[in-house]
Design an enzyme around this catalytic site. Structure first.
Site, PDB file in Angstrom:
ATOM      1  N   ALA A   6       0.773  -1.243   0.000  1.00 24.77           N
ATOM      2  CA  ALA A   6       0.000   0.000   0.000  1.00 24.77           C
ATOM      3  C   ALA A   6       0.803   1.291   0.000  1.00 24.77           C
ATOM      4  CB  ALA A   6      -0.954   0.014   1.198  1.00 24.77           C
TER       5      ALA A   6
ATOM      6  N   LYS B 134      -3.141   4.928  -3.709  1.00 23.63           N
ATOM      7  CA  LYS B 134      -4.253   4.036  -4.045  1.00 23.63           C
ATOM      8  C   LYS B 134      -5.107   3.749  -2.820  1.00 23.63           C
ATOM      9  CE  LYS B 134      -1.748   1.939  -7.888  1.00 23.63           C
ATOM     10  NZ  LYS B 134      -0.541   2.788  -7.757  1.00 23.63           N
TER      11      LYS B 134
ATOM     12  N   CYS C  94       3.852  -0.296 -12.228  1.00 26.14           N
ATOM     13  CA  CYS C  94       4.230   0.903 -12.988  1.00 26.14           C
ATOM     14  C   CYS C  94       5.337   0.541 -13.973  1.00 26.14           C
ATOM     15  CB  CYS C  94       4.651   2.048 -12.061  1.00 26.14           C
ATOM     16  SG  CYS C  94       6.015   1.657 -10.944  1.00 26.14           S
TER      17      CYS C  94
ATOM     18  N   ARG D 195       8.546   2.743   4.944  1.00 24.67           N
ATOM     19  CA  ARG D 195       7.449   2.989   4.009  1.00 24.67           C
ATOM     20  C   ARG D 195       6.097   2.818   4.700  1.00 24.67           C
ATOM     21  NH1 ARG D 195       7.923   3.001  -1.407  1.00 24.67           N
ATOM     22  NH2 ARG D 195       6.129   1.628  -1.716  1.00 24.67           N
TER      23      ARG D 195
ATOM     24  N   GLU E 248       2.090  -2.772   4.393  1.00 23.13           N
ATOM     25  CA  GLU E 248       3.401  -2.463   3.799  1.00 23.13           C
ATOM     26  C   GLU E 248       4.467  -3.173   4.627  1.00 23.13           C
ATOM     27  OE1 GLU E 248       6.487  -1.711   1.820  1.00 23.13           O
ATOM     28  OE2 GLU E 248       4.602  -0.909   1.012  1.00 23.13           O
TER      29      GLU E 248
ATOM     30  N   GLY F  94       0.535   5.364  -0.294  1.00 22.32           N
ATOM     31  CA  GLY F  94      -0.835   5.617   0.135  1.00 22.32           C
ATOM     32  C   GLY F  94      -1.769   6.208  -0.898  1.00 22.32           C
TER      33      GLY F  94
END
Length: 406
Positions: free
Chosen positions: A112, A117, A230, A137, A132, A115
């Protein structure tokens, strides 16, 4: 032009249907910047004002997403600190938008951080577990959810295997924004270029498959799996979607999309939505239900709903309640449940507060119960944090780790 890895370019030349020359030319263009307004907090007139003042361009696939010019720095605005919007790549907004979530659904965001999304999922779902595995993170993730003011989220720090042992067939929707080779980040991040290699792509493919195996264990029959990266690499994207269908036999591909920088206003994103066979069984699950399960298993919990404040003994007034920073961030001035509140209208005064400076009461500010003691501090009705009023002086209680340097 960015010097892209030669082997990466060779691979992109072989992507079916890709206009390689147009794709390559897009790297001469600046990266595209986006922000997404917080649907649960922002007022329509604020959206209208900022769209006009900042000359924002609507993103067609995002309900509250906009593109802004790279010369604009919206992160410096107090509206950002107040959780009015989240800065996010336009393409990265897509998975949260297409996730078919109902208001009572229980959702897992498995990877996650930071944050973007997960905060969109919180707007749509009943309860969200945001996980996470990397500690620093996970802390950033928790801080962003707190800033945005959500109360229906639990943040955990665990491996996918640890979670699947606790939550078998538990979630209506599982979102996996998997760690990837980052090919879609190359235009805006030189590190992505430097770290790319065939070996890293292959490592990512193996790691993504292991994550997906655990994700499947946690998805209810009739539930939805949203998988995204991505990157452009088919082995990390389309081939995983097909692997899920072939391996488990009860998944149907609902939709699949790859964002290329020469075709869409954004950097790079892949997203597949897969539906699992079966009838989704409705149920009632709360933040506390999730928290109890995690606690019993020993999984580290960073946040479960809104952290409550504390009751202190005041020498003169007896017991006084001091709201937490999270409690203030989950409110707006016009619906403040605490005793005292200050609504700052002046931009410079708001910035002084965010630097951690002492404030003095001003004539054009709006007060709710103008008494001494702890107060919620707001800008244009949106929350910034806490202060403590004594006469015309307001001592700053904005968290030190969030304070601005200049």
């Amino acid at each position: 032009m960015i010097k892209l890895p030669e082997e990466f370019l060779n691979r992109m030349k072989n992507v079916p249907g890709l206009d390689f020359e147009a794709f390559l030319a897009s790297y001469d263009e600046p990266s595209v910047k986006g922000l997404r307004f917080n649907k649960k907090k922002v007022r329509p007139e604020t959206v209208e004002m900022l769209v006009s003042e900042w000359n924002l361009e609507k993103i067609p696939w995002s309900e509250y997403g906009y593109i802004y010019d790279e010369s604009l720095r919206p992160g410096l605005s107090p509206y950002h600190d107040a959780g009015v919007f989240y800065i996010q790549d336009p393409g990265a907004m897509y998975p949260g938008e297409v996730a078919p979530i109902e208001a009572t659904d229980v959702v897992l965001d498995l990877c996650a951080a930071p944050g973007g999304k997960t905060t969109r999922l919180c707007e749509k779902a009943g309860v969200v577990l945001s996980n996470e595995i990397i500690p620093n993170r996970a802390r950033v993730l928790s801080s962003n959810i707190e800033r945005m003011g959500f109360s229906n989220d639990v943040v955990s720090q665990a491996s996918p295997a640890e979670l699947s042992a606790v939550f078998p067939e538990f979630f209506d929707c599982v979102v996996v924004d998997a760690p990837c080779s980052g090919e879609g980040m190359m235009r805006k991040d030189e590190t992505a270029v430097e770290e790319w290699s065939v070996e890293n792509v292959e490592l990512c493919i193996r790691r993504q498959k292991e994550i997906l195996k655990e994700a499947v264990k946690m998805l209810k029959p009739g539930g939805t799996l949203v998988y995204s990266t991505c990157t452009f690499e088919p082995g990390e994207n389309e081939e995983h979607a097909q692997w899920l269908i072939d391996t488990y036999g009860d998944f149907t591909l609902v939709s699949e999309k790859t964002f290329y920088p020469h075709l869409e206003r954004g950097e790079g994103q892949y997203c597949a939505v897969l539906k699992r066979d079966g009838e989704k069984q409705p149920g009632s699950v709360s933040v506390r239900d999730i928290e109890r399960r995690l606690s019993r298993s020993g999984i580290h919990i960073l946040r479960a709903g809104v952290t409550e404040g504390e009751t202190l003994m005041d020498k003169k007034k007896g017991k006084i309640y001091v709201p937490s920073h999270a409690e203030v961030m989950a409110t707006v001035f016009y619906d403040n449940p605490f005793v005292n509140a200050l609504n700052i209208r002046d931009l410079d005064t708001a910035l002084e507060y965010l630097k951690g400076n002492v404030l003095r009461t001003v004539d054009d500010a709006e007060y709710k119960n103008d008494k001494d003691g702890f107060i919620g501090v707001y800008f244009d009705g949106y929350p910034l944090g806490l202060g403590k009023k004594s006469g015309n002086v307001i001592k700053n209680h904005y968290p030190k780790g969030l304070r601005r340097m200049n």
